[in-house]
Design a protein around this motif. Structure first.
Motif, PDB file in Angstrom:
ATOM      1  N   PRO A   1       4.894  -3.396  -8.265  1.00 38.47           N
ATOM      2  CA  PRO A   1       4.056  -3.284  -9.469  1.00 38.47           C
ATOM      3  C   PRO A   1       4.388  -2.011 -10.244  1.00 38.47           C
ATOM      4  N   ASP A   2       4.144  -2.038 -11.568  1.00 35.46           N
ATOM      5  CA  ASP A   2       4.398  -0.830 -12.351  1.00 35.46           C
ATOM      6  C   ASP A   2       3.339   0.226 -12.039  1.00 35.46           C
ATOM      7  N   LYS A   3       3.597   1.446 -12.514  1.00 35.81           N
ATOM      8  CA  LYS A   3       2.758   2.593 -12.164  1.00 35.81           C
ATOM      9  C   LYS A   3       1.306   2.409 -12.613  1.00 35.81           C
TER      10      LYS A   3
ATOM     11  N   VAL B   1      -4.401   1.770 -10.925  1.00 37.78           N
ATOM     12  CA  VAL B   1      -5.665   1.030 -10.940  1.00 37.78           C
ATOM     13  C   VAL B   1      -6.053   0.616  -9.520  1.00 37.78           C
ATOM     14  N   LEU B   2      -5.073   0.218  -8.711  1.00 38.80           N
ATOM     15  CA  LEU B   2      -5.366  -0.124  -7.317  1.00 38.80           C
ATOM     16  C   LEU B   2      -6.014   1.055  -6.593  1.00 38.80           C
ATOM     17  N   HIS B   3      -5.518   2.253  -6.857  1.00 42.55           N
ATOM     18  CA  HIS B   3      -6.084   3.435  -6.206  1.00 42.55           C
ATOM     19  C   HIS B   3      -7.510   3.709  -6.702  1.00 42.55           C
TER      20      HIS B   3
ATOM     21  N   ASP C   1     -17.074  -0.614 -15.626  1.00 43.06           N
ATOM     22  CA  ASP C   1     -16.913   0.690 -14.978  1.00 43.06           C
ATOM     23  C   ASP C   1     -15.439   1.025 -14.779  1.00 43.06           C
ATOM     24  N   LEU C   2     -14.635   0.007 -14.481  1.00 45.85           N
ATOM     25  CA  LEU C   2     -13.197   0.234 -14.331  1.00 45.85           C
ATOM     26  C   LEU C   2     -12.598   0.682 -15.657  1.00 45.85           C
ATOM     27  N   LEU C   3     -13.013   0.052 -16.751  1.00 46.25           N
ATOM     28  CA  LEU C   3     -12.526   0.446 -18.068  1.00 46.25           C
ATOM     29  C   LEU C   3     -12.911   1.899 -18.370  1.00 46.25           C
ATOM     30  N   ARG C   4     -14.163   2.260 -18.079  1.00 44.13           N
ATOM     31  CA  ARG C   4     -14.615   3.641 -18.326  1.00 44.13           C
ATOM     32  C   ARG C   4     -13.820   4.638 -17.475  1.00 44.13           C
ATOM     33  N   LYS C   5     -13.605   4.293 -16.216  1.00 42.79           N
ATOM     34  CA  LYS C   5     -12.859   5.185 -15.324  1.00 42.79           C
ATOM     35  C   LYS C   5     -11.428   5.361 -15.815  1.00 42.79           C
TER      36      LYS C   5
ATOM     37  N   ILE D   1      -1.190  -0.171  -1.245  1.00 37.18           N
ATOM     38  CA  ILE D   1      -1.409   1.217  -1.676  1.00 37.18           C
ATOM     39  C   ILE D   1      -1.145   2.216  -0.549  1.00 37.18           C
ATOM     40  N   LYS D   2      -0.875   1.716   0.663  1.00 37.28           N
ATOM     41  CA  LYS D   2      -0.474   2.638   1.727  1.00 37.28           C
ATOM     42  C   LYS D   2       0.884   3.277   1.428  1.00 37.28           C
ATOM     43  N   PHE D   3       1.734   2.542   0.693  1.00 33.71           N
ATOM     44  CA  PHE D   3       3.065   3.087   0.446  1.00 33.71           C
ATOM     45  C   PHE D   3       3.411   3.206  -1.039  1.00 33.71           C
ATOM     46  N   LEU D   4       2.507   2.749  -1.921  1.00 35.36           N
ATOM     47  CA  LEU D   4       2.748   2.868  -3.355  1.00 35.36           C
ATOM     48  C   LEU D   4       1.965   4.067  -3.904  1.00 35.36           C
ATOM     49  N   PRO D   5       2.642   5.065  -4.467  1.00 31.53           N
ATOM     50  CA  PRO D   5       1.945   6.264  -4.946  1.00 31.53           C
ATOM     51  C   PRO D   5       1.268   6.008  -6.281  1.00 31.53           C
ATOM     52  N   LYS D   6       0.113   6.646  -6.505  1.00 28.77           N
ATOM     53  CA  LYS D   6      -0.537   6.482  -7.791  1.00 28.77           C
ATOM     54  C   LYS D   6       0.112   7.401  -8.821  1.00 28.77           C
ATOM     55  N   LEU D   7      -0.144   7.100 -10.087  1.00 23.75           N
ATOM     56  CA  LEU D   7       0.473   7.818 -11.207  1.00 23.75           C
ATOM     57  C   LEU D   7       0.108   9.282 -11.159  1.00 23.75           C
TER      58      LEU D   7
END
Length: 262
Positions: free
Chosen positions: A155-157, A162-164, A176-180, A256-262
């Motif tokens: 997946p792209d960054k 968003v997963l994180h 709430d997701l949109l606000r965050k 998300i265990k191995f994909l880093p967040k932005l």
């Protein structure tokens, strides 16, 4: 003018091997070798000491990355972190020095994170397997085979970030997701475009008039984030009354265990 020289980096899971780690690093003139080790590695301690002594005798730097050798996702995470740290160097990953699950994890990391085309993998075929109970599992190296390289799409960054966010909240509704996402700068909603708003592939820009910005934002959220994550199988969306709640699936939690967040 000084020339920029890329270093030759090797990555090798730590198991019950010595020659299959040392000989390829020596023959391919590695500058640095990363050992994938575990926090509790008493059994392989003597092997690690021998490997380190032999490599340092040939001016090869040895570094370690701790990982859980029984968790394929943590193996991918550890290998990915090394690849990121060694960005700009030439990286060769040893698929023969650890367990089968380590080999699979390392191979997957090579396929997922070879964005700069600087990562390759190899398999060291031993001259013979040892019958010793206390010593290495094999002796010598007969040949070093370069493994074919393939790409695995990730997946792209933006989606990973968003997963994180969802993981941190556990369960979150779309508003709430949109606000965050706005709070952390992943979404920018504006009425008129001006010079302060810059185009960025990692930011969703939404032009909307006052009073309808939430509706516009939720529409883009569905198109840009929710639908792709559902296709990946990373999230579930449950409608409760007028709210849609988002949670991670087991596949999303593993990713998300191995994909880093932005």
């Amino acid at each position: 003018m000084n020339e920029i020289t890329n270093l030759r980096i090797h990555i090798a899971p730590m198991g019950f091997e010595v020659d299959r780690i040392v000989i390829p690093a020596k023959e391919q003139r590695a500058d640095r070798l990363w050992l994938l080790t575990t926090a509790m590695s008493n059994q392989v301690g003597p092997f690690k000491e021998t490997i380190t002594e032999q490599l340092r005798a040939h001016n090869i730097e040895v570094k370690e990355m701790i990982h859980d050798r029984s968790d394929p996702f943590d193996i991918i995470r550890a290998t990915r972190q090394i690849i990121q740290q060694e960005d700009g160097n030439n990286i060769a990953v040893n698929l023969s020095s650890g367990s089968k699950i380590q080999a699979v994890g390392c191979m997957l990391a090579c396929m997922m994170f070879n964005h700069n085309r600087n990562v390759s993998s190899y398999y060291a075929e031993p001259k013979k397997y040892s019958q010793s109970v206390d010593g290495p599992l094999s002796e010598g190296v007969q040949r070093i085979m370069t493994m074919p390289g393939y790409d695995i799409q990730i997946p792209d960054k933006m989606l990973v970030s968003v997963l994180h966010i969802i993981q941190e909240r556990g369960r979150i509704n779309k508003k709430d997701l949109l606000r965050k996402m706005q709070d952390v700068g992943l979404v920018v909603i504006y009425e008129e475009l001006d010079s302060s708003i810059k185009q960025d592939n990692n930011v969703i820009l939404i032009q909307a008039k006052r009073g309808v910005e939430t509706v516009a934002g939720l529409t883009r959220l569905n198109n840009k984030i929710i639908t792709p994550l559902l296709k990946w199988g990373f999230i579930d969306v449950e409608q409760v009354g007028r709210n849609n709640y988002i949670t991670l699936t087991s596949k999303g939690k593993n990713a998300i265990k191995f994909l880093p967040k932005l």
